[in-house]
Design a protein around this motif. Structure first.
Motif, PDB file in Angstrom:
ATOM      1  N   MET A   1      36.960  27.251  31.887  1.00  0.00           N
ATOM      2  CA  MET A   1      38.378  26.990  31.806  1.00  0.00           C
ATOM      3  C   MET A   1      38.686  26.002  30.680  1.00  0.00           C
ATOM      4  O   MET A   1      39.609  26.204  29.914  1.00  0.00           O
ATOM      5  CB  MET A   1      38.835  26.444  33.165  1.00  0.00           C
ATOM      6  N   ILE A   2      37.895  24.950  30.596  1.00  0.00           N
ATOM      7  CA  ILE A   2      38.167  23.953  29.567  1.00  0.00           C
ATOM      8  C   ILE A   2      37.803  24.479  28.183  1.00  0.00           C
ATOM      9  O   ILE A   2      38.460  24.146  27.197  1.00  0.00           O
ATOM     10  CB  ILE A   2      37.447  22.634  29.892  1.00  0.00           C
ATOM     11  N   GLU A   4      38.112  27.538  27.123  1.00  0.00           N
ATOM     12  CA  GLU A   4      39.208  28.401  26.669  1.00  0.00           C
ATOM     13  C   GLU A   4      40.376  27.578  26.156  1.00  0.00           C
ATOM     14  O   GLU A   4      41.015  27.926  25.150  1.00  0.00           O
ATOM     15  CB  GLU A   4      39.666  29.323  27.803  1.00  0.00           C
ATOM     16  N   THR A   5      40.669  26.474  26.823  1.00  0.00           N
ATOM     17  CA  THR A   5      41.766  25.605  26.399  1.00  0.00           C
ATOM     18  C   THR A   5      41.467  24.980  25.041  1.00  0.00           C
ATOM     19  O   THR A   5      42.344  24.908  24.167  1.00  0.00           O
ATOM     20  CB  THR A   5      41.997  24.497  27.446  1.00  0.00           C
ATOM     21  N   VAL A   6      40.239  24.527  24.852  1.00  0.00           N
ATOM     22  CA  VAL A   6      39.857  23.923  23.576  1.00  0.00           C
ATOM     23  C   VAL A   6      39.936  24.953  22.459  1.00  0.00           C
ATOM     24  O   VAL A   6      40.447  24.671  21.365  1.00  0.00           O
ATOM     25  CB  VAL A   6      38.446  23.302  23.687  1.00  0.00           C
ATOM     26  N   CYS A   7      39.441  26.151  22.699  1.00  0.00           N
ATOM     27  CA  CYS A   7      39.496  27.197  21.672  1.00  0.00           C
ATOM     28  C   CYS A   7      40.931  27.553  21.320  1.00  0.00           C
ATOM     29  O   CYS A   7      41.256  27.776  20.145  1.00  0.00           O
ATOM     30  CB  CYS A   7      38.748  28.437  22.145  1.00  0.00           C
ATOM     31  N   SER A   8      41.807  27.608  22.312  1.00  0.00           N
ATOM     32  CA  SER A   8      43.219  27.902  22.046  1.00  0.00           C
ATOM     33  C   SER A   8      43.869  26.790  21.234  1.00  0.00           C
ATOM     34  O   SER A   8      44.652  27.057  20.312  1.00  0.00           O
ATOM     35  CB  SER A   8      43.977  28.080  23.367  1.00  0.00           C
ATOM     36  N   ALA A   9      43.545  25.537  21.551  1.00  0.00           N
ATOM     37  CA  ALA A   9      44.104  24.414  20.801  1.00  0.00           C
ATOM     38  C   ALA A   9      43.604  24.413  19.351  1.00  0.00           C
ATOM     39  O   ALA A   9      44.382  24.160  18.417  1.00  0.00           O
ATOM     40  CB  ALA A   9      43.743  23.097  21.488  1.00  0.00           C
ATOM     41  N   VAL A  41      40.082  32.227  19.391  1.00  0.00           N
ATOM     42  CA  VAL A  41      40.832  32.956  20.421  1.00  0.00           C
ATOM     43  C   VAL A  41      40.195  34.316  20.670  1.00  0.00           C
ATOM     44  O   VAL A  41      40.098  34.779  21.813  1.00  0.00           O
ATOM     45  CB  VAL A  41      42.315  33.110  19.998  1.00  0.00           C
ATOM     46  N   VAL A  44      37.214  33.889  22.886  1.00  0.00           N
ATOM     47  CA  VAL A  44      37.618  33.679  24.280  1.00  0.00           C
ATOM     48  C   VAL A  44      38.020  35.007  24.915  1.00  0.00           C
ATOM     49  O   VAL A  44      37.636  35.314  26.047  1.00  0.00           O
ATOM     50  CB  VAL A  44      38.781  32.662  24.363  1.00  0.00           C
TER      51      VAL A  44
END
Length: 145
Positions: A1-2, A4-9, A41, A44
Motif C-alpha cells: 500500500m505504501i 503504491e502511494t510513493v510511486c504515485s507521488a 505508475v 504499480v
C-alpha cells in the motif's frame, strides 16, 4: 500500500516538472521527463511493485536466495577442484623437468613463414637522414620483418 502511494507521488512530481519544462519551451526534454514519470505508475498497475515488496519482506524468499548462493558456492568450488585435479599437475611437472631453456622449435619462427622471393637490399641513405630510425630498423630486422 505504501509503495503504491510513493510511486504515485513520484510520478505526480515528475509530471509537474515536465509541465514546468514544457512551459519553458523545452518540449523534447518535457516529453522525456513525462515518459520517465509514467514508469512508476505503470509498474504499480502491472503488479511488479507489489511482487517486489512481497519478495523483499518474505523470509521464505530470503531463505531461497541463501540456498541459491550456497548452490553457487558448491558449484564454483567443485569446478575449482576439478580443474586442479585434471589439468594442473601433469603439464606443470613436465615443464619443470624440461628446464628453463626448453622452447618449442616453432616459437622463434615467424608466424607467417618465410617469403619465397628474396628481399631487395636497402638503398644506402645519405648520412644526415634516417639516423633516428636505425634502432627501429635493427629491431625489425631482428624479428625478420
Amino acid at each position: 500500500m505504501i509503495a503504491e502511494t510513493v510511486c504515485s507521488a513520484v510520478s505526480a512530481a515528475g509530471l509537474g516538472i515536465a509541465v514546468v519544462t514544457a512551459y519553458r519551451k523545452r518540449y523534447l526534454a518535457a516529453a522525456r521527463l513525462a515518459a520517465y514519470s509514467l514508469v512508476p505508475v505503470a509498474l504499480v498497475m502491472t503488479g511488479i511493485v507489489g511482487w517486489l515488496a512481497g519478495t523483499a519482506l518474505s523470509p521464505t524468499a530470503w531463505a531461497g536466495f541463501g540456498l541459491l548462493g550456497g548452490a553457487w558456492l558448491l558449484f564454483a568450488g567443485t569446478r575449482a577442484v576439478e580443474r586442479r585435479r585434471a589439468g594442473g599437475g601433469s603439464g606443470r611437472k613436465a615443464a619443470r623437468q624440461a628446464g628453463p631453456d626448453a622452447v618449442a622449435p616453432e616459437a622463434s619462427a615467424p608466424s607467417l613463414g618465410q617469403s619465397r622471393a628474396p628481399r631487395p637490399a636497402a638503398a644506402p641513405r645519405p648520412a644526415g637522414q634516417g639516423d633516428d630510425f636505425s634502432d627501429i630498423e635493427a629491431i625489425l630486422k631482428k624479428h625478420g620483418i
